[in-house]
Design a protein around this motif. Structure first.
Motif, PDB file in Angstrom:
ATOM      1  N   PRO A 232       0.802  -1.238   0.000  1.00 17.19           N
ATOM      2  CA  PRO A 232       0.000   0.000   0.000  1.00 17.19           C
ATOM      3  C   PRO A 232       0.829   1.278   0.000  1.00 17.19           C
ATOM      4  CG  PRO A 232      -0.983  -1.612   1.463  1.00 17.19           C
ATOM      5  CD  PRO A 232       0.341  -2.179   1.035  1.00 17.19           C
ATOM      6  N   ALA A 233       1.892   1.325   0.791  1.00 21.18           N
ATOM      7  CA  ALA A 233       2.714   2.536   0.846  1.00 21.18           C
ATOM      8  C   ALA A 233       3.390   2.796  -0.496  1.00 21.18           C
ATOM      9  CB  ALA A 233       3.756   2.408   1.946  1.00 21.18           C
ATOM     10  N   ARG A 234       3.824   1.735  -1.165  1.00 22.42           N
ATOM     11  CA  ARG A 234       4.482   1.904  -2.466  1.00 22.42           C
ATOM     12  C   ARG A 234       3.492   2.447  -3.492  1.00 22.42           C
ATOM     13  NH1 ARG A 234       8.071  -3.655  -3.148  1.00 22.42           N
ATOM     14  NH2 ARG A 234       9.241  -3.475  -1.204  1.00 22.42           N
ATOM     15  N   GLN A 235       2.280   1.881  -3.512  1.00 19.52           N
ATOM     16  CA  GLN A 235       1.293   2.359  -4.470  1.00 19.52           C
ATOM     17  C   GLN A 235       0.848   3.783  -4.144  1.00 19.52           C
ATOM     18  OE1 GLN A 235      -3.006   1.542  -4.549  1.00 19.52           O
ATOM     19  NE2 GLN A 235      -2.571   0.221  -6.302  1.00 19.52           N
TER      20      GLN A 235
ATOM     21  N   HIS B 272      -6.712  -9.576 -28.728  1.00 20.59           N
ATOM     22  CA  HIS B 272      -7.531  -9.755 -29.921  1.00 20.59           C
ATOM     23  C   HIS B 272      -7.000 -10.941 -30.723  1.00 20.59           C
ATOM     24  CE1 HIS B 272      -9.345  -5.801 -29.206  1.00 20.59           C
ATOM     25  NE2 HIS B 272      -8.127  -5.399 -28.918  1.00 20.59           N
ATOM     26  N   GLY B 273      -7.899 -11.794 -31.149  1.00 22.10           N
ATOM     27  CA  GLY B 273      -7.510 -12.924 -31.981  1.00 22.10           C
ATOM     28  C   GLY B 273      -6.695 -13.982 -31.259  1.00 22.10           C
ATOM     29  N   GLU B 274      -6.689 -13.947 -29.944  1.00 17.17           N
ATOM     30  CA  GLU B 274      -5.938 -14.914 -29.148  1.00 17.17           C
ATOM     31  C   GLU B 274      -6.775 -15.312 -27.938  1.00 17.17           C
ATOM     32  OE1 GLU B 274      -1.410 -14.315 -29.004  1.00 17.17           O
ATOM     33  OE2 GLU B 274      -2.218 -12.281 -28.853  1.00 17.17           O
ATOM     34  N   PRO B 275      -6.489 -16.474 -27.353  1.00 16.54           N
ATOM     35  CA  PRO B 275      -7.192 -16.856 -26.125  1.00 16.54           C
ATOM     36  C   PRO B 275      -6.714 -16.026 -24.946  1.00 16.54           C
ATOM     37  CG  PRO B 275      -5.487 -18.463 -26.632  1.00 16.54           C
ATOM     38  CD  PRO B 275      -5.548 -17.523 -27.808  1.00 16.54           C
ATOM     39  N   THR B 276      -7.441 -16.103 -23.857  1.00 19.14           N
ATOM     40  CA  THR B 276      -7.043 -15.427 -22.626  1.00 19.14           C
ATOM     41  C   THR B 276      -5.654 -15.887 -22.203  1.00 19.14           C
ATOM     42  OG1 THR B 276      -9.311 -15.116 -21.895  1.00 19.14           O
ATOM     43  CG2 THR B 276      -7.614 -15.153 -20.182  1.00 19.14           C
ATOM     44  N   LYS B 277      -4.817 -14.942 -21.784  1.00 18.53           N
ATOM     45  CA  LYS B 277      -3.429 -15.252 -21.441  1.00 18.53           C
ATOM     46  C   LYS B 277      -3.136 -14.868 -19.997  1.00 18.53           C
ATOM     47  CE  LYS B 277      -1.683 -14.866 -26.134  1.00 18.53           C
ATOM     48  NZ  LYS B 277      -1.362 -16.296 -26.197  1.00 18.53           N
ATOM     49  N   TYR B 278      -2.278 -15.647 -19.365  1.00 15.89           N
ATOM     50  CA  TYR B 278      -1.859 -15.399 -17.985  1.00 15.89           C
ATOM     51  C   TYR B 278      -0.376 -15.034 -17.978  1.00 15.89           C
ATOM     52  CZ  TYR B 278      -6.089 -17.652 -16.083  1.00 15.89           C
ATOM     53  OH  TYR B 278      -7.378 -17.972 -15.751  1.00 15.89           O
ATOM     54  N   PHE B 279      -0.039 -14.070 -17.113  1.00 14.58           N
ATOM     55  CA  PHE B 279       1.348 -13.657 -16.962  1.00 14.58           C
ATOM     56  C   PHE B 279       1.721 -13.623 -15.482  1.00 14.58           C
ATOM     57  CE2 PHE B 279      -0.143 -11.816 -20.901  1.00 14.58           C
ATOM     58  CZ  PHE B 279       0.899 -12.054 -21.786  1.00 14.58           C
ATOM     59  N   ARG B 280       2.973 -13.847 -15.222  1.00 14.56           N
ATOM     60  CA  ARG B 280       3.575 -13.558 -13.918  1.00 14.56           C
ATOM     61  C   ARG B 280       4.359 -12.268 -14.100  1.00 14.56           C
ATOM     62  NH1 ARG B 280       6.328 -17.855 -13.616  1.00 14.56           N
ATOM     63  NH2 ARG B 280       8.372 -17.049 -14.152  1.00 14.56           N
ATOM     64  N   LYS B 281       4.259 -11.339 -13.136  1.00 15.16           N
ATOM     65  CA  LYS B 281       4.941 -10.057 -13.291  1.00 15.16           C
ATOM     66  C   LYS B 281       5.311  -9.504 -11.925  1.00 15.16           C
ATOM     67  CE  LYS B 281       1.126  -6.824 -12.759  1.00 15.16           C
ATOM     68  NZ  LYS B 281       0.507  -5.578 -13.222  1.00 15.16           N
ATOM     69  N   GLN B 282       6.046  -8.404 -11.949  1.00 17.84           N
ATOM     70  CA  GLN B 282       6.348  -7.638 -10.751  1.00 17.84           C
ATOM     71  C   GLN B 282       5.480  -6.380 -10.761  1.00 17.84           C
ATOM     72  OE1 GLN B 282       8.737  -8.064  -8.161  1.00 17.84           O
ATOM     73  NE2 GLN B 282       9.056 -10.149  -8.894  1.00 17.84           N
ATOM     74  N   ALA B 283       4.775  -6.126  -9.660  1.00 15.46           N
ATOM     75  CA  ALA B 283       3.970  -4.911  -9.513  1.00 15.46           C
ATOM     76  C   ALA B 283       4.312  -4.264  -8.182  1.00 15.46           C
ATOM     77  CB  ALA B 283       2.485  -5.237  -9.582  1.00 15.46           C
ATOM     78  N   TYR B 284       4.842  -3.053  -8.227  1.00 11.71           N
ATOM     79  CA  TYR B 284       5.298  -2.368  -7.010  1.00 11.71           C
ATOM     80  C   TYR B 284       6.264  -3.248  -6.217  1.00 11.71           C
ATOM     81  CZ  TYR B 284       1.182   0.480  -8.086  1.00 11.71           C
ATOM     82  OH  TYR B 284       0.258   1.265  -8.717  1.00 11.71           O
TER      83      TYR B 284
END
Length: 270
Positions: free
Chosen positions: A60-63, A201-213
């Motif tokens: 929370p503090a970072r965001q 668009h034109g692709e199935p739903t995709k999942y990603f792993r990422k860094q957020a804050y």
């Protein structure tokens, strides 16, 4: 220095350890970074592993540090695209009820309540989030408003409880997103806004792993036709679509993907 670089390149294990150390010590340069697509076979396990990511106590503090800068600019008259689209969606509602109720699901620290105030939108704001840390911050910053700890897939509110329900940039982090859509529709009396939703668009739903804050989490990019079908199944008619940005595919900026906000009206069910 060139000798050290050559030595590191000769030993991949050392190189990877140095990279991990660098990533831990250096602050993130953007909100989201280091996207890695997750194959279908690993989606369930990765979703379970990262289920509590947004509950991190230091997030929370970072965001909020970023949010405070945006709010300061916005109060001074600057255009902030995510705020502008949010208010544009609300203004597209015919006969927006004066003093009507609005629930924001995934409210973080409740800062969209300030966006409503800046624009003079006469709505009674209430926020919920599944992170205790975010809700504690929201209650401390906005003591006059109501905030609840809630699971977006199992809300405790009664049917038709709010005139407007906003799914606030949280659907993309919820693996059981169909349940979250159903719950948003259930507790809404008239309108649902799905804000800041990445679609492909034109692709199935995709999942990603990422860094957020600085926190590792899941991000889902929805097949837009499938997403719109899910809205229809829950009795939601899309009245307006707002595009925040195009080409948001983290792997290939040449693809025509987008981040969108959808204003939906709840259909009466006989």
């Amino acid at each position: 220095m060139s000798f050290l670089r050559a030595a590191v390149n000769r030993f991949p294990g050392v190189k990877s350890q140095l990279k991990r150390l660098r990533d831990r010590l250096l602050p993130a340069t953007s909100v989201s970074s280091r996207y890695v697509e997750i194959g279908a076979a690993r989606r369930d396990s990765e979703s379970s592993r990262l289920a509590a990511s947004w509950k991190a106590s230091d997030l929370p503090a970072r965001q909020r540090a970023l949010v405070e800068r945006q709010l300061k600019e916005y109060r001074s008259g600057a255009s902030i695209d995510v705020f502008d689209v949010f208010t544009a969606a609300l203004r597209r509602i015919d006969n927006l009820p004066a003093n009507g109720s609005l629930l924001e699901i995934g409210c973080s620290s409740g800062y969209y309540s300030e966006v409503l105030d800046v624009n003079g939108l006469p709505l009674r704001y209430r926020g919920c989030d599944y992170s205790d840390a975010f809700i504690n911050m929201a209650r401390s910053i906005y003591p006059g408003l109501s905030f609840d700890v809630e699971d977006a897939t199992r809300l405790s509110y009664p049917d038709d409880a709010f005139d407007v329900v906003v799914s606030g940039c949280c659907l993309l982090h919820i693996p059981d997103y169909e349940a979250a859509i159903a719950e948003s529709a259930r507790v809404a009396k008239d309108y649902v806004i799905f804000h800041r939703t990445p679609v492909v668009h034109g692709e199935p739903t995709k999942y990603f792993r990422k860094q957020a804050y600085g926190v590792e989490t899941i991000e889902i990019h929805f097949s837009e036709p499938q997403l719109l079908d899910m809205f229809r199944v829950q009795g939601l008619e899309v009245l307006a679509t707002f595009t925040l940005s195009e080409n948001v595919d983290p792997r290939d900026s040449s693809k025509g993907n987008a981040s969108r906000t959808y204003l939906c009206r709840k259909q009466s069910r006989s």
